[in-house]
Design a protein around this motif. Structure first.
Motif, PDB file in Angstrom:
ATOM      1  N   THR A   6      -1.621  -1.710   1.823  1.00  0.00           N
ATOM      2  CA  THR A   6      -2.760  -1.520   0.922  1.00  0.00           C
ATOM      3  C   THR A   6      -2.695  -0.127   0.314  1.00  0.00           C
ATOM      4  N   ARG A  50      -1.538  -4.702  -1.660  1.00  0.00           N
ATOM      5  CA  ARG A  50      -2.908  -4.950  -2.105  1.00  0.00           C
ATOM      6  C   ARG A  50      -3.513  -3.640  -2.585  1.00  0.00           C
ATOM      7  N   ALA A 102      -7.153  -1.530  -3.203  1.00  0.00           N
ATOM      8  CA  ALA A 102      -8.582  -1.413  -2.938  1.00  0.00           C
ATOM      9  C   ALA A 102      -9.122  -0.241  -3.748  1.00  0.00           C
ATOM     10  N   GLY A 145     -10.588  -5.605  -3.191  1.00  0.00           N
ATOM     11  CA  GLY A 145     -11.930  -5.187  -2.847  1.00  0.00           C
ATOM     12  C   GLY A 145     -12.346  -3.900  -3.517  1.00  0.00           C
ATOM     13  N   CYS A 163     -10.512  -4.413   4.207  1.00  0.00           N
ATOM     14  CA  CYS A 163      -9.357  -4.713   3.354  1.00  0.00           C
ATOM     15  C   CYS A 163      -8.097  -4.958   4.180  1.00  0.00           C
TER      16      CYS A 163
END
Length: 207
Positions: free
Chosen positions: A18, A94, A96, A118, A200
């Motif tokens: 992330t 990912r 965030a 998110g 997350c």
């Protein structure tokens, strides 16, 4: 104009699962450049550190100019460009988004970008006209101080309800006794950020 400034605050030795992009506050209208010494920018670094995890990289954005600047939406453009650069640097990770005040509004607006899972919006500037469809399926954490005189806790409560109806996974917390600058009850603000990073991290796969 020049590219927005991006600082990699923390990065794991292996490719991150992330990447947290940190977005600072600003003003409704201003073409003045954002300086490294500006409080709205500097205030984000302790919060950025609270988002750090062993599998997470944290990037801090410094916008080119201080304003939201309707209809140009300079802050949104800078945030979108930062997301693109993160995707290039860490394909498959990912993303965030963590934002304060105007940065929270930017983060919420960009939730529909590819790979974003998110948004954590701290004392966000929200309006009834802001779209929410982009939040469908995203983690959304909103925290607001009940003594905030700059952005409206009531407005963010309404926004949270709209986001939930749009399909977002919403949590909203009130930080009692704290104002817009988040200088009181700092630990509680940091805990909100850390909890968001944990939420997350619990997502199993990228979008």
């Amino acid at each position: 104009m020049h590219e927005p400034n991006l600082r990699v605050l923390t990065s794991p030795t292996t490719p991150p699962r992330t990447v947290v992009l940190v977005l600072h506050g600003g003003r409704p209208v201003s073409r003045a450049p954002v300086r490294a010494a500006h409080f709205a920018y500097r205030r984000m670094f302790p919060l950025a550190r609270a988002a750090h995890r062993s599998d997470t990289a944290v990037w801090v954005l410094r916008n080119r100019v201080r304003g939201w600047n309707e209809p140009a939406l300079d802050a949104v453009g800078d945030g979108r460009r930062a997301v693109e650069l993160i995707r290039t640097a860490h394909p498959g990770s990912r993303i965030a988004l963590l934002g304060h005040s105007m940065g929270g509004r930017v983060a919420l607006r960009l939730a529909g970008e590819a790979d974003v899972i998110g948004v954590c919006a701290l004392a966000p500037w929200t309006t009834e006209q802001d779209p929410v469809s982009q939040l469908n399926g995203r983690i959304v954490r909103i925290a607001h101080g009940d003594r905030d005189l700059t952005t409206s806790p009531q407005s963010s409560a309404v926004y949270a309800l709209r986001a939930r109806r749009a399909g977002a996974i919403v949590s909203r917390q009130v930080i009692r006794g704290s104002g817009h600058a988040m200088l009181r009850h700092v630990r509680e603000w940091n805990e909100q950020v850390a909890a968001f990073a944990g939420d997350c991290a619990a997502v199993r796969s990228s979008r």
